[in-house]
Design an enzyme around this catalytic site. Structure first.
Site, PDB file in Angstrom:
ATOM      1  N   GLN A 259       0.821  -1.085   0.042  1.00 28.09           N
ATOM      2  CA  GLN A 259      -0.049   0.062   0.194  1.00 28.09           C
ATOM      3  C   GLN A 259       0.845   1.211  -0.258  1.00 28.09           C
ATOM      4  OE1 GLN A 259      -3.210  -1.103  -0.302  1.00 28.09           O
ATOM      5  NE2 GLN A 259      -3.284   1.082  -0.823  1.00 28.09           N
ATOM      6  N   HIS A 262       2.347   2.999  -3.186  1.00 29.97           N
ATOM      7  CA  HIS A 262       1.531   3.635  -4.039  1.00 29.97           C
ATOM      8  C   HIS A 262       1.735   5.209  -4.202  1.00 29.97           C
ATOM      9  CE1 HIS A 262      -1.190   1.091  -6.254  1.00 29.97           C
ATOM     10  NE2 HIS A 262      -1.753   0.371  -5.095  1.00 29.97           N
ATOM     11  N   GLU A 327     -10.113   1.545   2.994  1.00 27.64           N
ATOM     12  CA  GLU A 327     -10.474   1.005   1.582  1.00 27.64           C
ATOM     13  C   GLU A 327     -10.235  -0.282   1.595  1.00 27.64           C
ATOM     14  OE1 GLU A 327      -7.336   2.494  -0.919  1.00 27.64           O
ATOM     15  OE2 GLU A 327      -8.457   2.088  -2.811  1.00 27.64           O
ATOM     16  N   HIS A 328      -9.077  -0.857   2.116  1.00 24.32           N
ATOM     17  CA  HIS A 328      -8.822  -2.350   2.102  1.00 24.32           C
ATOM     18  C   HIS A 328      -8.558  -2.884   3.539  1.00 24.32           C
ATOM     19  CE1 HIS A 328      -6.828  -0.719  -1.549  1.00 24.32           C
ATOM     20  NE2 HIS A 328      -7.705  -1.664  -2.117  1.00 24.32           N
ATOM     21  N   ASP A 361      -5.921  -6.111  -6.673  1.00 23.82           N
ATOM     22  CA  ASP A 361      -5.623  -5.216  -7.340  1.00 23.82           C
ATOM     23  C   ASP A 361      -5.746  -5.478  -8.875  1.00 23.82           C
ATOM     24  OD1 ASP A 361      -5.306  -3.071  -5.498  1.00 23.82           O
ATOM     25  OD2 ASP A 361      -3.337  -3.515  -5.254  1.00 23.82           O
ATOM     26  N   HIS A 420     -52.361  19.467  -8.925  1.00 19.69           N
ATOM     27  CA  HIS A 420     -52.408  18.279  -8.709  1.00 19.69           C
ATOM     28  C   HIS A 420     -53.439  17.510  -8.461  1.00 19.69           C
ATOM     29  CE1 HIS A 420     -48.078  19.229  -8.392  1.00 19.69           C
ATOM     30  NE2 HIS A 420     -47.566  18.093  -8.261  1.00 19.69           N
TER      31      HIS A 420
END
Lengths: 429, 429
Positions: A259, A262, A327-328, A361, A420
């Site tokens: 991670q 990145h 996220e993960h 991934d 209406h």
């Protein structure tokens, strides 16, 4: 890297600071992006050409300057090493199969009152996909965005990507071939997003824009939300590994670094119930960092944002995980199922010791475009639904209006909307 | 009102102008809203109290100034006229039944490679619902937003609503009781949306914000997209009626006016294949307008934005409808099914002569919160999905990593991400 123990007297305060840490730049990007959007909207291709020269040193003049053809994509594919071509195909097939099962069913039923109700799902006509040109030019990202769009049934799938000094990434072009992308335009940045949303002389506008990008691209998408559909705002990536002491510390260290490499703003967090194991993982991280080709980025991420938390027992990790809404999440334990069921907020969960996040991934199947920055509290990963929309319908059969119409009349009058009420009253027997 | 005939030499140009007409104010609302959000974020309840005094002449001091209790909502419900109470209950029940069927199924399967994959859907923890205080304070809107949230499983459903000079709408409170709203805060405008997104001393923050509002509320939601989840940006309402000559022109006129009376910016469009019928509808609109209690608004909408288009045959309406991508479409024809199937872009479609759009506003069941301003090209009506999010999961069984891992390694190396590759390689046999 920060080390916390759940029994520290100031644990709650220090943990809260980690949760609230935004890791995203607050800058004047918004104002610059607003100007770029306005220029492209007003001056179209001329503005695109000026920005491409200024930001990418790429001159947009001939057709070849503007477009990468599907023939060029096929050629890039044909020239790939066989193992890479096979890897791309395996990934594409697995992603396609997973996303095909996401296609929603239409609804059509008639109830006891004689009211037919339902909904039809349809793909958008055209989708635009941003593909970064620099460090983050990932063919896997192209597959993860393009394949759900094609599975949804999008007829026209348009990629925009900057080609700095004219250069493009052959692996990305090969992935575009595999995914069936219809058009590739050699423009990038906020200006490319603007072109997709408003249309220019050359580039017809699209209905939905997805795909990763830098802060300018993300801000452009945010500002154009509502003009077009967009996927969730994306921030720096993050992983939370929950691991007991029966793991190989080397494996867990590699997961944390996968991670960290990145982005300097990425975040890797370990929660474990064993202090000695935590120390072992820390040592392995340092060892692996020393020889990692992506040392600079991974080291900056680990130093600035890495976290290790020691708890008394792993069940305490559930509450921490929900606050982090990562996220993960990797559940590197013998029995991951109870933790999976107990954790409410996560983008994607990787179960057991043999499921490193990196398989998700590339080749597992589920989408790797996931909510970041605590957004798993309310957002989901990318899916075919991001490229589709639902049209509901209603049909009143014989006698149905007499059953439900009077209630509509009463509510319409109470809301001060006489037309209406009248549109129903005129039709009542 | 504008009249067009598809055979006019300048039809394409005039129709395009109608499609592109935004009907939404471009003003400096964005800058004011940015300031309000910042103030509430930094100064919390103090800022809320100042804005409420300034914009709503409402002093926030005691608990009663801040909160409308669930007991007050129950009392408002108990004091309703029985027919209105029944109407609210009928509407709520029908909306609940329709939305319960929207609840998504979890996925969990294992493929031939031994890869278990799936997804779990969960409700967000807390949702905020904006309820306007003035002209647009509709109990039906509260039901349409609150019931899907509760059906999704949202534990904490928070309403914010301005109470100008301290006044609230008893029918809205009764609807809140019926829908099971958990908290009601007496704040409105962009400041209320900021309070929901950031939290203040009194108001805990939520994960998703929905509900209609004026331009300030809509802009606040747009700016906070990503900080929280929000529903689609909403603009002025619109209806497209596609009708042959075998309709009662009085009914169709009432349908057009039912949209026009919502808002001076609302738009009513008729497409018909009969010039005489068009003229009859126009006469009926004028007649009904003359005595309508909502004359001022409806007349302004019809005069400024009303459109009548005569085509040779109704099949020509499909292309026009797709370009308009209207929020509501009425198909007032004997055989509506082929048109329903052919039209790709619409928020909701009302089939046949006996299904006035107004039944969908109140009691039919499907949601009346629908994409406006041509956004049906890419957006859907509100649903339980807006209050839920999906967590995907992956688990590699025995031997699975050996089958799919090498492809992940190849792609990771090709993308220049060695730690990704290593996290897989370490686990390969």
């Amino acid at each position: 890297m920060r080390s916390l123990n759940i029994n520290d007297p100031d644990f709650a305060k220090r943990f809260r600071r980690i949760v609230d840490d935004r890791r995203e730049s607050d800058s004047d990007v918004a104002i610059q992006v607003r100007d770029i959007l306005r220029e492209v909207r007003q001056r179209g291709d001329k503005a695109l050409a000026e920005y491409s020269m200024r930001f990418d040193s790429h001159r947009l003049s001939t057709d070849e300057d503007w477009v990468i053809s599907t023939e060029q994509c096929r050629a890039a594919y044909d020239e790939l090493q066989p193992d890479l071509r096979d890897a791309l195909e395996l990934a594409a097939t697995r992603i396609r199969v997973y996303h095909e099962a996401q296609l929603p069913a239409d609804r059509d039923f008639t109830d006891d009152a004689g009211v037919r109700q339902g909904a039809l799902w349809r793909a958008v006509d055209a989708a635009g996909l941003y593909v970064p040109g620099g460090r983050a030019a990932y063919p896997s990202s192209l597959l993860m965005n393009a394949i759900p769009a094609k599975v949804a049934g999008v007829e026209r799938l348009v990629v925009v990507t900057p080609t700095p000094k004219g250069e493009s990434n052959p692996l990305v072009l090969a992935a575009a071939h595999v995914a069936g992308v219809d058009e590739i335009w050699r423009v990038g940045g906020a200006q490319a997003v603007a072109a997709l949303a408003y249309g220019t002389e050359r580039i017809r506008k699209v209905d939905v824009i997805t795909g990763p990008g830098n802060a300018y691209v993300a801000e452009a998408k945010r500002q154009l939300f509502g003009v077009v559909g967009i996927d969730m705002v994306a921030g720096p990536s993050e992983i939370l590994v929950i691991a007991d002491k029966d793991n190989n510390p080397e494996w867990i260290a590699a997961d944390l670094l996968s991670q960290a490499e990145h982005d300097p703003s990425a975040q890797s967090i370990l929660i474990t119930d064993d202090e000695t194991f935590a120390a072992q993982v820390e040592d392995c991280v340092d060892l692996q960092l020393a020889t990692l080709a992506t040392h600079k980025v991974a080291n900056e991420s680990w130093t600035s944002h890495g976290v290790m938390i020691v708890v008394d027992e792993l069940s305490q990790a559930v509450e921490l995980a929900d606050a982090l809404a990562a996220e993960h999440i990797e559940l590197a334990v013998a029995e991951p199922e109870p933790l999976l069921r107990a954790i409410r907020h996560a983008g994607s969960v990787f179960l057991g010791r043999m499921t490193p996040e990196a398989v998700g991934d590339y080749v597992a199947g589920p989408n790797h475009v996931l909510p970041t920055g605590r957004r798993a509290r309310f957002a989901s990963g990318l899916s075919v639904l991001d490229f589709m929309k639902r049209t509901s319908f209603i049909e009143l059969g014989d006698g149905a209006l007499d059953k439900i119409g009077p209630a509509a009349v009463a509510l319409a009058h109470a809301e001060g909307l006489p037309a209406h009420a009248k549109s129903v009253e005129l039709r009542l027997k």
